[in-house]
Write a protein that holds these residues in place. Structure first.
Motif, PDB file in Angstrom:
ATOM      1  N   UNK B 243       0.824  -1.201   0.000  1.00 50.07           N
ATOM      2  CA  UNK B 243       0.000   0.000   0.000  1.00 50.07           C
ATOM      3  C   UNK B 243       0.860   1.254   0.000  1.00 50.07           C
ATOM      4  N   UNK B 244       2.021   1.177  -0.678  1.00 49.09           N
ATOM      5  CA  UNK B 244       2.900   2.348  -0.757  1.00 49.09           C
ATOM      6  C   UNK B 244       2.771   2.974  -2.147  1.00 49.09           C
ATOM      7  N   UNK B 245       3.239   4.197  -2.245  1.00 49.37           N
ATOM      8  CA  UNK B 245       3.185   4.892  -3.528  1.00 49.37           C
ATOM      9  C   UNK B 245       4.301   4.390  -4.445  1.00 49.37           C
ATOM     10  N   UNK B 246       3.989   4.102  -5.705  1.00 47.09           N
ATOM     11  CA  UNK B 246       5.024   3.731  -6.679  1.00 47.09           C
ATOM     12  C   UNK B 246       5.388   4.972  -7.490  1.00 47.09           C
ATOM     13  N   UNK B 247       6.599   5.444  -7.313  1.00 45.11           N
ATOM     14  CA  UNK B 247       7.005   6.703  -7.949  1.00 45.11           C
ATOM     15  C   UNK B 247       8.111   6.493  -8.971  1.00 45.11           C
ATOM     16  N   UNK B 248       8.117   7.341  -9.973  1.00 49.87           N
ATOM     17  CA  UNK B 248       9.273   7.472 -10.850  1.00 49.87           C
ATOM     18  C   UNK B 248       9.933   8.804 -10.502  1.00 49.87           C
ATOM     19  N   UNK B 249      11.174   8.986 -10.936  1.00 55.64           N
ATOM     20  CA  UNK B 249      11.908  10.200 -10.590  1.00 55.64           C
ATOM     21  C   UNK B 249      11.088  11.479 -10.740  1.00 55.64           C
ATOM     22  N   UNK B 250      10.465  11.692 -11.921  1.00 56.99           N
ATOM     23  CA  UNK B 250       9.742  12.953 -12.118  1.00 56.99           C
ATOM     24  C   UNK B 250       8.540  13.149 -11.192  1.00 56.99           C
ATOM     25  N   UNK B 251       8.105  12.075 -10.501  1.00 61.18           N
ATOM     26  CA  UNK B 251       6.994  12.243  -9.555  1.00 61.18           C
ATOM     27  C   UNK B 251       7.445  12.917  -8.266  1.00 61.18           C
ATOM     28  N   UNK B 252       8.767  12.970  -8.058  1.00 59.82           N
ATOM     29  CA  UNK B 252       9.290  13.513  -6.805  1.00 59.82           C
ATOM     30  C   UNK B 252      10.075  14.794  -7.070  1.00 59.82           C
ATOM     31  N   UNK B 253      10.100  15.663  -6.076  1.00 59.74           N
ATOM     32  CA  UNK B 253      10.979  16.827  -6.175  1.00 59.74           C
ATOM     33  C   UNK B 253      11.392  17.241  -4.767  1.00 59.74           C
ATOM     34  N   UNK B 254      12.474  17.999  -4.706  1.00 60.61           N
ATOM     35  CA  UNK B 254      13.005  18.409  -3.418  1.00 60.61           C
ATOM     36  C   UNK B 254      12.811  19.913  -3.272  1.00 60.61           C
ATOM     37  N   UNK B 255      12.322  20.307  -2.095  1.00 58.36           N
ATOM     38  CA  UNK B 255      12.131  21.722  -1.829  1.00 58.36           C
ATOM     39  C   UNK B 255      12.454  21.951  -0.354  1.00 58.36           C
ATOM     40  N   UNK B 256      13.311  22.907  -0.080  1.00 56.85           N
ATOM     41  CA  UNK B 256      13.666  23.203   1.303  1.00 56.85           C
ATOM     42  C   UNK B 256      14.222  21.997   2.050  1.00 56.85           C
ATOM     43  N   UNK B 257      14.996  21.175   1.346  1.00 49.06           N
ATOM     44  CA  UNK B 257      15.607  20.020   1.997  1.00 49.06           C
ATOM     45  C   UNK B 257      14.646  18.883   2.294  1.00 49.06           C
ATOM     46  N   UNK B 258      13.441  18.957   1.774  1.00 46.04           N
ATOM     47  CA  UNK B 258      12.478  17.872   1.965  1.00 46.04           C
ATOM     48  C   UNK B 258      12.045  17.311   0.616  1.00 46.04           C
ATOM     49  N   UNK B 259      11.637  16.042   0.627  1.00 42.45           N
ATOM     50  CA  UNK B 259      11.220  15.396  -0.612  1.00 42.45           C
ATOM     51  C   UNK B 259       9.689  15.371  -0.676  1.00 42.45           C
ATOM     52  N   UNK B 260       9.169  15.759  -1.811  1.00 50.04           N
ATOM     53  CA  UNK B 260       7.719  15.765  -2.008  1.00 50.04           C
ATOM     54  C   UNK B 260       7.355  14.987  -3.252  1.00 50.04           C
ATOM     55  N   UNK B 261       6.117  14.431  -3.229  1.00 47.73           N
ATOM     56  CA  UNK B 261       5.612  13.878  -4.485  1.00 47.73           C
ATOM     57  C   UNK B 261       4.505  14.770  -5.016  1.00 47.73           C
ATOM     58  N   UNK B 262       4.366  14.743  -6.346  1.00 46.14           N
ATOM     59  CA  UNK B 262       3.358  15.584  -6.992  1.00 46.14           C
ATOM     60  C   UNK B 262       2.041  14.817  -7.011  1.00 46.14           C
ATOM     61  N   UNK B 263       1.102  15.231  -6.171  1.00 42.53           N
ATOM     62  CA  UNK B 263      -0.177  14.513  -6.145  1.00 42.53           C
ATOM     63  C   UNK B 263      -1.261  15.357  -6.783  1.00 42.53           C
ATOM     64  N   UNK B 264      -2.427  14.750  -6.909  1.00 43.65           N
ATOM     65  CA  UNK B 264      -3.575  15.433  -7.512  1.00 43.65           C
ATOM     66  C   UNK B 264      -3.981  16.656  -6.705  1.00 43.65           C
ATOM     67  N   UNK B 265      -3.562  16.705  -5.427  1.00 43.86           N
ATOM     68  CA  UNK B 265      -3.928  17.864  -4.613  1.00 43.86           C
ATOM     69  C   UNK B 265      -2.718  18.714  -4.270  1.00 43.86           C
ATOM     70  N   UNK B 266      -1.607  18.495  -4.980  1.00 42.81           N
ATOM     71  CA  UNK B 266      -0.423  19.299  -4.709  1.00 42.81           C
ATOM     72  C   UNK B 266       0.656  18.475  -4.030  1.00 42.81           C
ATOM     73  N   UNK B 267       1.718  19.142  -3.533  1.00 43.04           N
ATOM     74  CA  UNK B 267       2.867  18.416  -2.977  1.00 43.04           C
ATOM     75  C   UNK B 267       2.533  17.684  -1.684  1.00 43.04           C
ATOM     76  N   UNK B 268       3.123  16.514  -1.518  1.00 41.51           N
ATOM     77  CA  UNK B 268       2.906  15.714  -0.311  1.00 41.51           C
ATOM     78  C   UNK B 268       4.264  15.166   0.104  1.00 41.51           C
ATOM     79  N   UNK B 269       4.660  15.406   1.367  1.00 40.26           N
ATOM     80  CA  UNK B 269       6.009  14.998   1.771  1.00 40.26           C
ATOM     81  C   UNK B 269       6.156  13.479   1.827  1.00 40.26           C
ATOM     82  N   UNK B 270       7.327  12.991   1.432  1.00 39.13           N
ATOM     83  CA  UNK B 270       7.654  11.570   1.484  1.00 39.13           C
ATOM     84  C   UNK B 270       8.745  11.366   2.523  1.00 39.13           C
TER      85      UNK B 270
END
Lengths: 316, 474
Positions: B243-270
């Motif tokens: 039940x974990x998220x399956x991500x590819x590189x472009x699904x993730x980004x780093x901002x302010x030293x934290x990792x986020x994924x791009x979701x339908x409702x905006x960034x979500x920390x991983x």
């Protein structure tokens, strides 16, 4: 769990591609049957050409082929990987999307998709010439039904389900509009024939393309009439391939997403605009305005739904 | 040489009687009507293909997806055998994690001269960016596959430790699934330890190594290179089962030293990333700048302690084939215990005397490239041609440090279905270990079988198959 924007996009296009494969099969079936009724020299058929115009694949076809006969058209529509709308391309794209979102679809949905693709990839174009073509078209429709059945029967009613459903009905609306538009292409050069036997026969084939020729009798208890048939495929919301029905489902699913996410998204307005086209009108107004013009505007508004949806839910 | 003896048969004693753990299987095999196994084999093939349990074969256009052959006869391990094995495995992974911590901190084992400094610091797999970094709970290698072979009733050898991104666990799980469909009656006769808890244990392990500042349930993602990777099936399978998220590189980004994924409702920390991308491709800012697979800045987020990478970058230094020879030493150094599982004796070609002996006896030896994997870049002396012997002799003379040389182990055999018959074939075993708040070892693992008669190479890329592996409960 939050959904990736990419996942939402892949789900939306997964069901669009399956629906498109089915509709390409339906379109080809109509074109094929029409071409049987009026053969031209050298086997070329204007019906097949207008069918490809409706599907917007005519330019790609012309670039590769000189003659539009059953064989070349069927091959292009069914198997050509250069035709992005061919059944082959659609099933491959659908399967690739399904692979990318394995975690967001059920095993049953995956197996139906994977099975359809693996079986289709085995088929040799030369084995489905002539009479065998209709059987294959039927098979494509059945696999699409199986996919949808697996989705309806096993998928959680979450946001993913709404993205799948939205893709399904956006694509179906597009295709029904195109199937209807084909009538315009076929009839335009010979408008005097409206109401004649040939006219009726062509409308019948269009009903058949929408699997609606029996249902028509149940609703209208009447012989085939162009205004009834157009009414059936445009305004009758109980007809599952009608524009009214599709627009209604697109709106329902986008509203559902809005509820799930707790905010109203711009794409809901686009869906409202699509639905209003088929709610506040009647056939007299549509024919008065021009069927082709009406359908062109409908297809454009339907495209705007996809664009707005992509923006609202971060497709990328 | 060991190669001249009859290999140890896991099912039959030398007198032809059936070994205890295989009794139920033997009876069941006797009861099967003609062709039953062949039919099961066909059914199994259909199950695997339909499920899409495939691996990609690079380089070929048509049929790029293959189903790994599955053998319908399970491999069976007795409860007491497994207890011994799992104790040895646990000891090994604890020592290797201690070694990694030391190597990336005070380097005491190097200072003590127990492992040569040159071997570590000049090694491609050593990751200087990891120096001084404190991974959550001090764990570097969270997911480990230990390759083990058997040559006698009580003789097990570790062939290699896989600490980077060991694959194959999905086959272990699907082999069990298929076996339960194909032979439910055989399960009823046997008490088989479950493997189905693996995904749940994986999830618990990943949650347990979340960064310490995470409140509530951490967000977990599996990072895959994408659908064209040979192990993509496994990546999606594990994400799905956890039940974990399956991500590819472009699904993730780093901002302010934290990792986020791009979701339908905006960034979500991983918070925890089980990455199935190699070190080199993880972060174009820190490692290979040309890589499109990874996430720019992810290593900085890791250094800042805002995300846990599983396995940690730089764990490869501990499964290097040259470091392998020091593992018994490593166990003694950190745990003060003798290794419970044997290493395969390994010759050091940089030593002149040993090299001379190796070159003379090459026809009896196995030569492996230090950084090779998947059965490529290796030579099995007894089955190689004279020309290959000569070729590898030259290679060793040219770069003695690039090869390790071992005696040809006479791998044990298991009964295997071959064209309607049952015949012995060589096998190895890869048990899977999870290290987080505790060490969790799934009973069994993936048995790989060399389907070619007499072959000792079990890799799927070299035509090997897999078997369901049963650990019996008392």
């Amino acid at each position: 769990m939050k959904m990736l924007g990419r996942t939402a996009q892949n789900l939306f296009w997964l069901s669009r591609y399956v629906e498109r494969a089915e509709n390409m099969a339906r379109l080809l079936e109509v074109g094929y049957r029409m071409s049987l009724t009026s053969r031209r020299e050298g086997g070329a058929s204007e019906h097949l050409v207008s069918m490809m115009q409706a599907a917007e694949v005519d330019e790609g076809f012309d670039a590769k082929h000189d003659v539009a006969d059953v064989d070349t058209v069927a091959r292009y529509m069914m198997f050509d990987p250069d035709n992005p709308s061919s059944v082959y391309s659609c099933l491959e794209a659908a399967r690739t999307n399904a692979r990318s979102v394995r975690t967001a679809i059920t095993t049953d949905v995956w197996e139906s998709m994977n099975g359809a693709w693996l079986d289709y990839a085995q088929i040799k174009p030369r084995d489905v010439r002539g009479a065998k073509l209709l059987g294959l078209l039927q098979w494509v429709k059945q696999r699409s039904h199986e996919f949808r059945g697996a989705m309806l029967g096993t998928k959680l009613r979450d946001d993913g389900f709404s993205f799948l459903q939205a893709g399904n009905f956006v694509e179906r609306a597009d295709n029904t509009a195109r199937i209807l538009d084909m009538k315009y292409y076929v009839l335009l050069p010979r408008a005097t024939l409206v109401g004649g036997d040939l006219d009726i026969q062509q409308w019948t084939l269009i009903l058949r393309a929408a699997s609606a020729h029996r249902a028509y009798r149940h609703v209208y208890h009447d012989r085939y009439k162009s205004e009834n048939i157009a009414d059936f495929l445009i305004l009758r919301s109980e007809m599952p391939r009608s524009l009214a029905h599709c627009a209604d489902f697109v709106k329902q699913n986008l509203d559902n997403l809005g509820r799930l996410y707790g905010r109203k998204a711009d794409c809901q307005d686009a869906a409202d605009s699509l639905l209003s086209m088929v709610q506040n009108t009647d056939m007299e107004a549509i024919f008065g305005h021009g069927l082709h013009e009406f359908l062109t505007e409908f297809i454009a508004r339907n495209n705007r739904v996809t664009e707005a949806l992509s923006e609202s839910y971060n497709f990328y | 040489m060991m190669g001249e003896k009859t290999p140890f048969d896991e099912m039959y004693n030398p007198d032809g009687s059936v070994r205890e753990p295989y009794r139920a299987l033997s009876e069941w095999l006797d009861e099967q009507p003609d062709k039953a196994l062949a039919l099961m084999q066909t059914d199994a093939e259909a199950i695997f293909r339909k499920l899409g349990i495939t691996f990609a074969v690079y380089g070929s256009e048509e049929g790029t997806e293959k189903v790994i052959p599955f053998d319908v006869i399970p491999r069976i391990i007795a409860a007491n055998e497994w207890r011994r094995l799992s104790k040895g495995i646990e000891q090994r992974v604890k020592a290797l994690n201690a070694f990694l911590y030391d190597i990336y901190h005070r380097q005491e084992i190097l200072k003590a001269g127990r492992v040569p400094e040159k071997l570590i610091l000049n090694n491609e797999a050593f990751c200087p960016q990891m120096m001084g970094l404190e991974p959550a709970r001090g764990v570097y290698a969270h997911i480990i596959g230990v390759d083990i072979v058997r040559v006698g009733p009580d003789e097990f050898y570790v062939l290699e430790d896989n600490l980077r991104t060991p694959s194959g666990v999905s086959y272990m799980l699907e082999d069990r699934e298929a076996m339960m469909i194909l032979a439910p009656d055989l399960f009823q006769k046997s008490k088989v330890a479950p493997v189905e808890t693996y995904p749940e244990n994986l999830r618990r392990t990943l949650e347990s190594v979340a960064p310490e500042n995470v409140r509530g349930t951490p967000n977990i993602a599996v990072l895959t290179p994408g659908i064209y990777n040979s192990a993509y099936f496994e990546h999606s399978f594990l994400a799905d089962q956890m039940g974990a998220q399956l991500c590819e590189g472009p699904d993730l980004f780093v901002d302010g030293g934290k990792v986020y994924m791009r979701t339908t409702t905006g960034p979500e920390q991983v918070h925890v990333i089980y990455r199935r991308i190699d070190d080199d491709y993880l972060d174009p800012l820190t490692f290979r700048p040309d890589s499109m697979l990874g996430v720019p800045g992810i290593f900085d987020a890791y250094r800042a302690g805002n995300v846990t990478l599983v396995n940690a970058p730089g764990t490869g230094i501990a499964d290097d084939k040259a470091v392998y020879t020091y593992v018994p030493e490593i166990i003694e150094f950190y745990l003060g215990e003798k290794a419970l599982l044997n290493n395969v004796p390994t010759y050091n070609c940089t030593d002149e005397d040993q090299r001379a002996w190796v070159l003379e006896n090459i026809a009896d030896l196995v030569v492996k490239e230090v950084h090779g994997s998947g059965g490529y870049g290796m030579m099995v002396g007894p089955t190689a041609t004279k020309a290959q012997h000569a070729e590898f002799k030259k290679k060793i003379e040219a770069r003695p440090d690039n090869y390790i040389v071992q005696p040809t182990l006479n791998l044990s055999t298991c009964p295997t279905h071959i064209n309607g018959d049952v015949a012995p074939r060589h096998v190895d075993l890869r048990p899977y270990v999870l290290v987080g708040d505790e060490v969790r070892i799934t009973p069994g693992g993936l048995t790989r079988v060399a389907l070619k008669k007499g072959s000792l190479v079990v890799n799927s890329s070299q035509g090997g198959g897999t078997k369901d592996t049963w650990v019996l409960e008392d």
